[in-house]
Enzyme design. Sequence first.
Site, PDB file in Angstrom:
ATOM      1  N   CYS A 270       0.859  -1.181   0.000  1.00 40.19           N
ATOM      2  CA  CYS A 270       0.000   0.000   0.000  1.00 40.19           C
ATOM      3  C   CYS A 270       0.897   1.233   0.000  1.00 40.19           C
ATOM      4  CB  CYS A 270      -0.900  -0.005   1.232  1.00 40.19           C
ATOM      5  SG  CYS A 270      -1.991   1.430   1.364  1.00 40.19           S
ATOM      6  N   ILE A 271       0.460   2.283  -0.686  1.00 37.27           N
ATOM      7  CA  ILE A 271       1.268   3.501  -0.769  1.00 37.27           C
ATOM      8  C   ILE A 271       0.348   4.716  -0.758  1.00 37.27           C
ATOM      9  CG2 ILE A 271       1.303   3.318  -3.292  1.00 37.27           C
ATOM     10  CD1 ILE A 271       4.030   4.693  -3.266  1.00 37.27           C
ATOM     11  N   ARG A 279       1.820  15.741  -5.759  1.00 37.64           N
ATOM     12  CA  ARG A 279       2.349  16.475  -6.908  1.00 37.64           C
ATOM     13  C   ARG A 279       3.729  17.051  -6.628  1.00 37.64           C
ATOM     14  NH1 ARG A 279      -0.658  14.136 -10.358  1.00 37.64           N
ATOM     15  NH2 ARG A 279       0.250  15.575 -11.897  1.00 37.64           N
ATOM     16  N   GLY A 283       5.586  10.229  -4.361  1.00 31.81           N
ATOM     17  CA  GLY A 283       5.156   8.897  -4.773  1.00 31.81           C
ATOM     18  C   GLY A 283       6.273   8.162  -5.488  1.00 31.81           C
ATOM     19  N   GLU A 304       2.272  -5.206  -5.156  1.00 33.90           N
ATOM     20  CA  GLU A 304       1.183  -6.159  -4.964  1.00 33.90           C
ATOM     21  C   GLU A 304       0.113  -5.954  -6.015  1.00 33.90           C
ATOM     22  OE1 GLU A 304      -2.009  -6.698  -1.435  1.00 33.90           O
ATOM     23  OE2 GLU A 304       0.087  -7.003  -0.826  1.00 33.90           O
ATOM     24  N   SER A 308      -4.444  -0.561  -9.280  1.00 35.46           N
ATOM     25  CA  SER A 308      -5.501   0.307  -9.784  1.00 35.46           C
ATOM     26  C   SER A 308      -4.983   1.037 -11.012  1.00 35.46           C
ATOM     27  CB  SER A 308      -5.911   1.322  -8.710  1.00 35.46           C
ATOM     28  OG  SER A 308      -4.856   2.233  -8.490  1.00 35.46           O
TER      29      SER A 308
END
Length: 413
Positions: A270-271, A279, A283, A304, A308
């Site tokens: 998860c991130i 922005r 990330g 994982e 999405s």
Amino acid sequence: RRHRLVCWNTAGTEVMGPSSNQQHKPLEIGCKLLCRWRDDQYWMCEVIERRQNIETNEWKYYVHYLSFNRRMDEWVPIDRFDLGAQETTGDGKKVTRNIKRKFDESHHAEEEGELDPITLKEHEEATKVKNISRIAIGKYEMDTWYFSPFPKEYANCDTLYWCEYDLNYFARKSQLERYMRTRCKRFHPPGDEIYRYGEMAVYEIDSRVERVFCENLCLLAKLFLDHKTLYYDVQPFLFYVICSCDDQGAHMVGYFSKERVSQEDYNLACILALPCYQRRGYGKFMIWFSYELSKREKKLGTPERPLSDLGLVSYRSYWASKLLEILSKHKGTISIKELSDMTSFRPEDIISTLQALDLLKYFGGQHSVYVSPKMLETYVNKKDNSPAVDSTKLKWVPHSERNRPPAPASAAT
């Protein structure tokens, strides 16, 4: 066209019509009508829920804008609606490309994979109404996007106040201020600082040691990740909190988690970068950092699955930048395996990225990588605001190598 119904009494005094905030029948749940959004334009929405203020008798309505993602759902008063609009007006305004771009840019998040249709429907029904409207953490306040399963005493709390260091949360600002004066003793996340370079720091938090912190981190993340399902079963995971440091302390900008032991060698579960820090390249920093951990583990890493749409875009962007960086400097031929060994990317991720960039060409009975000078020039001239990861500043030993008994000394000859 919107009309306002105006009546006059015998004294010539204006009397408000049915659109008045004081005189209206409560709107029915499920009805669709136009509502004024934050851009001062009207958009078609559906009423999801309603509630009445006991003291003022005024109604508020929880609406979903049909043209937007669920994260834009909100509570609105009656005066935000165009009560003359009929459901037959359709979806309201057309979402122009410019509006969609602004929406995507201001609400960019790295979400987890999609759910199957049945689970997705059950999930949306159970989480259809946001229970927390805003959060305050550090010097920032921000609107939340989704429901998160906080304890009942925090239900319908308009703003939740967080200690940015240990992630304790409070219903009132005065409670947080008192806690910061009397109870908060550290000015960074718990766990081990495993990386420090410039203003960037990364802390590894073991959920078996800091269970409450990790649970609270998941509750916080759920406010901005729609399909996150991990809240309280945190023990199988390690958490990596990324901070921006100054003389006041280490301020969390985001985090990622990974399984303690992954049979598929996933290096990220998860991130999330908090909206106030999005922005800015954090990330990409977290994805990059996860691969540096894979290199230390001497493994090929991958996120994982399923990813999405936004997650795939983020990873494709990172994979492409790293591959083009290598190809721009490399002379002669290079194989997929060599690229994999240099990056710790899985071969299938490399191939899919090259295919998406249209860099795989079929010549002479075999596939070859062809990068045009124009593409290399575009890559070289592309501005990148992401903080860099300096692998020499990483102080971390893979968990599989910790507490390993020393190798036996060789026998004297």
